[in-house]
Design an enzyme around this catalytic site. Structure first.
Site, PDB file in Angstrom:
ATOM      1  N   GLY A  77     -30.860  36.921  -8.969  1.00  0.00           N
ATOM      2  CA  GLY A  77     -30.327  37.214 -10.275  1.00  0.00           C
ATOM      3  C   GLY A  77     -31.297  38.066 -11.288  1.00  0.00           C
ATOM      4  O   GLY A  77     -30.951  39.275 -11.765  1.00  0.00           O
ATOM      5  N   THR A  78     -32.537  37.737 -10.782  1.00  0.00           N
ATOM      6  CA  THR A  78     -33.738  38.594 -11.552  1.00  0.00           C
ATOM      7  C   THR A  78     -33.717  40.184 -11.170  1.00  0.00           C
ATOM      8  O   THR A  78     -33.745  41.002 -11.987  1.00  0.00           O
ATOM      9  CB  THR A  78     -35.157  38.004 -11.269  1.00  0.00           C
ATOM     10  OG1 THR A  78     -34.922  36.722 -11.770  1.00  0.00           O
ATOM     11  CG2 THR A  78     -36.190  38.471 -12.060  1.00  0.00           C
ATOM     12  N   ASN A 157     -27.506  29.552 -20.031  1.00  0.00           N
ATOM     13  CA  ASN A 157     -28.175  28.569 -19.098  1.00  0.00           C
ATOM     14  C   ASN A 157     -28.706  27.343 -19.749  1.00  0.00           C
ATOM     15  O   ASN A 157     -28.542  26.397 -19.161  1.00  0.00           O
ATOM     16  CB  ASN A 157     -29.212  29.153 -18.202  1.00  0.00           C
ATOM     17  CG  ASN A 157     -30.430  29.891 -19.023  1.00  0.00           C
ATOM     18  OD1 ASN A 157     -30.010  30.997 -19.803  1.00  0.00           O
ATOM     19  ND2 ASN A 157     -31.504  29.562 -18.973  1.00  0.00           N
ATOM     20  N   GLN A 185     -24.911  32.305 -14.393  1.00  0.00           N
ATOM     21  CA  GLN A 185     -24.687  30.765 -14.774  1.00  0.00           C
ATOM     22  C   GLN A 185     -23.060  30.616 -14.697  1.00  0.00           C
ATOM     23  O   GLN A 185     -22.599  29.484 -14.510  1.00  0.00           O
ATOM     24  CB  GLN A 185     -25.177  30.107 -15.997  1.00  0.00           C
ATOM     25  CG  GLN A 185     -26.619  30.134 -16.159  1.00  0.00           C
ATOM     26  CD  GLN A 185     -27.103  29.042 -15.246  1.00  0.00           C
ATOM     27  OE1 GLN A 185     -26.392  28.221 -14.882  1.00  0.00           O
ATOM     28  NE2 GLN A 185     -28.308  29.010 -15.057  1.00  0.00           N
ATOM     29  N   SER A 205     -26.124  35.200  -8.529  1.00  0.00           N
ATOM     30  CA  SER A 205     -27.375  34.517  -7.965  1.00  0.00           C
ATOM     31  C   SER A 205     -26.889  33.317  -7.018  1.00  0.00           C
ATOM     32  O   SER A 205     -26.322  32.479  -7.429  1.00  0.00           O
ATOM     33  CB  SER A 205     -28.367  33.958  -8.776  1.00  0.00           C
ATOM     34  OG  SER A 205     -29.694  33.226  -7.920  1.00  0.00           O
ATOM     35  N   HIS A 207     -28.522  30.626  -5.475  1.00  0.00           N
ATOM     36  CA  HIS A 207     -28.699  29.336  -5.397  1.00  0.00           C
ATOM     37  C   HIS A 207     -28.290  28.645  -6.682  1.00  0.00           C
ATOM     38  O   HIS A 207     -28.413  27.284  -6.829  1.00  0.00           O
ATOM     39  CB  HIS A 207     -30.365  29.263  -5.769  1.00  0.00           C
ATOM     40  CG  HIS A 207     -31.071  29.604  -6.792  1.00  0.00           C
ATOM     41  ND1 HIS A 207     -31.559  28.835  -7.658  1.00  0.00           N
ATOM     42  CD2 HIS A 207     -31.349  30.908  -7.304  1.00  0.00           C
ATOM     43  CE1 HIS A 207     -32.349  29.355  -8.735  1.00  0.00           C
ATOM     44  NE2 HIS A 207     -32.178  30.787  -8.369  1.00  0.00           N
ATOM     45  N   THR A 243     -34.156  46.018   5.291  1.00  0.00           N
ATOM     46  CA  THR A 243     -33.086  45.263   6.110  1.00  0.00           C
ATOM     47  C   THR A 243     -32.579  44.150   5.371  1.00  0.00           C
ATOM     48  O   THR A 243     -33.314  43.491   4.751  1.00  0.00           O
ATOM     49  CB  THR A 243     -33.783  44.734   7.515  1.00  0.00           C
ATOM     50  OG1 THR A 243     -34.351  45.972   8.222  1.00  0.00           O
ATOM     51  CG2 THR A 243     -33.017  44.243   8.575  1.00  0.00           C
ATOM     52  N   CYS A 331     -44.154  23.792 -22.543  1.00  0.00           N
ATOM     53  CA  CYS A 331     -45.437  23.578 -22.857  1.00  0.00           C
ATOM     54  C   CYS A 331     -46.267  24.815 -22.652  1.00  0.00           C
ATOM     55  O   CYS A 331     -46.495  25.198 -21.522  1.00  0.00           O
ATOM     56  CB  CYS A 331     -45.984  22.508 -21.882  1.00  0.00           C
ATOM     57  SG  CYS A 331     -47.598  21.576 -22.643  1.00  0.00           S
TER      58      CYS A 331
END
Ligand code: PLP
Length: 405
Positions: A77-78, A157, A185, A205, A207, A243, A331
């Site tokens: 995706g990125t 997301n 998403q 994407s 995954h 490739t 965080c």
């Protein structure tokens, strides 16, 4: 192949999904006997090339695209997001403005902010309302003859909120801008028909739909130019050199084929489990509410803001019970900041900190959902007992915002 199921209850499928064993099975021969380079003329390569074509066709069909040549395989995706936006800025000569939303994934937002700060582009970041819906009037005002590219995610997301992408794309076209959507998403969760829209670029994407990590695709409408960000050989019709990641491509193809098979299940059974989870928690826990657009939301996503506690603490307690979820807080340098999505939606600070995302998949069972509904109230009670801000008589955050009333 034996199917090894994970231990515990996995409700973090918007972060990543378990690779479907049938996907792994489809990939395996391409590590061993079918190892050829798909660009080679001999049969070692040609047979692999045939499977790559099959995989491209699966992606095309899942998206509702018209031509195989509209699908370019990428590393995920990125990369797809970066390729679309960077290409648009070089092909749209004389236009130097970018439009995006305040709730995009960093794969879009960080790139756009970089381009504005270091490359001199003008960036319009369109706000959302308290339900995460795009301010379409502000978007309309930002559009101009200077707009090179508009990039809006199809589904968020964190909250699952769905933007009206067909309408937003049509608005961009009226001023001659290119339109990109980060559909990472939504692909595999909702039926899409990209050919019926005016979208130029669409990112997906592997995954996120039970395929492998490190593989994705960019849909590029026929007639829209794609300037490669990776140059070299002639792979992917000169639009993405290197490739091909054959095993990844085969895995993505199989994942898309399975997604088509399970689409109805996702929208009926998974949605019913999501609703059960949501209603179960809301009935048992006070001072919490669902974030996102109740009318237009991904069927698998549930984001509940628990007031007066930290999302990260909730996650740690859930994790002790073997339950995996996700938090909107990140965080950073010792201070817990609510996510940019919660801030953009103006979710009250006392609630944004406790935003917790549960994202289901076709592998989620009713027994798992029942176990989470049982576990959450005790965790919240324990954490609130420790919170200096907690007082059960404090008015609920809903009272601050008419949208939650
Ligand atoms: N866009 C959205 C909306 C996402 O949720 C993600 C992954 O979290 C990405 C882009 C990035 O995709 P990838 O991990 O394949 O680079």
């Amino acid at each position: 192949m034996t199917d090894v199921k994970p231990q515990g209850i996995y409700l973090d499928n918007n972060a990543t999904t378990r690779v479907d064993p049938r996907v792994v099975e489809a990939m395996l021969p391409f590590f061993t006997e079918q190892f050829g380079n798909p660009s080679s003329i001999h049969s070692f390569g040609a047979d692999v090339g045939k499977t790559v074509r099959w995989a491209r066709d699966q992606v095309k069909t899942l998206l509702g695209a018209e031509h195989d040549s509209e699908i370019v395989f990428t590393s995920g995706g990125t990369e797809s997001d970066n390729a679309a936006i960077l290409s648009a800025l070089t092909t749209q000569k004389g236009r130097d403005e970018i439009i995006t939303s305040a709730v995009e994934h960093p794969a879009v937002l960080a790139l756009c902010e970089y381009l504005a700060k270091h490359e001199g582009y003008t960036l319009h970041v369109i706000p959302v309302d308290s339900l995460g819906r795009l301010d379409v009037n502000a978007y309309d005002k930002a559009l101009s003859e200077n707009t090179a590219i508009v990039s809006f995610m199809w589904a968020n997301n964190e909250t699952g909120t769905i933007f009206p992408i067909s309408r937003l794309a049509a608005m961009a076209k009226k001023v001659g801008a290119l339109f990109h959507t980060d559909a990472v998403q939504i692909v595999g969760k909702m039926p899409l028909n990209v050919a019926a829209t005016e979208i130029d670029f669409l990112s997906l994407s592997g995954h996120k739909l039970h395929g492998p990590k490190g593989i994705g695709a960019l849909y590029v409408r026929r007639g829209t130019r794609l300037r490669p960000i990776i140059r070299g050989g002639h792979q992917e019709r000169d639009r993405r050199a290197g490739t091909e990641n054959v095993t990844g491509i085969v895995g993505l193809g199989k994942a898309c084929e399975l997604a088509m098979e399970y689409m109805e299940h996702e929208n009926i059974a998974v949605k019913a489990l999501r609703d059960k989870l949501e209603q179960g928690i809301l009935a048992k826990v006070s001072h919490c509410f669902v974030t996102g657009d109740p009318a237009d939301r991904l069927p698998n996503t549930c984001n509940i803001a628990f007031e007066y506690i930290e999302g990260e603490a909730i996650l740690l307690f859930l994790n002790r019970l073997g339950i995996a979820a996700s938090s909107g807080s990140a965080c950073t340098s010792g201070s817990l900041e609510p996510s940019h999505v919660m801030r953009a939606m103006n979710v009250p600070f006392t609630a944004a900190h406790g935003a917790t995302r549960f994202s289901l998949s076709r592998e989620t069972t009713e027994a798992e959902i029942d176990a989470v509904i049982d576990a959450v109230p005790a965790i919240i009670e324990k954490l609130r007992a420790l919170s200096p801000f907690w007082d059960k008589d404090t008015p609920k955050a809903e009272a601050f915002d008419p949208a939650y009333a």
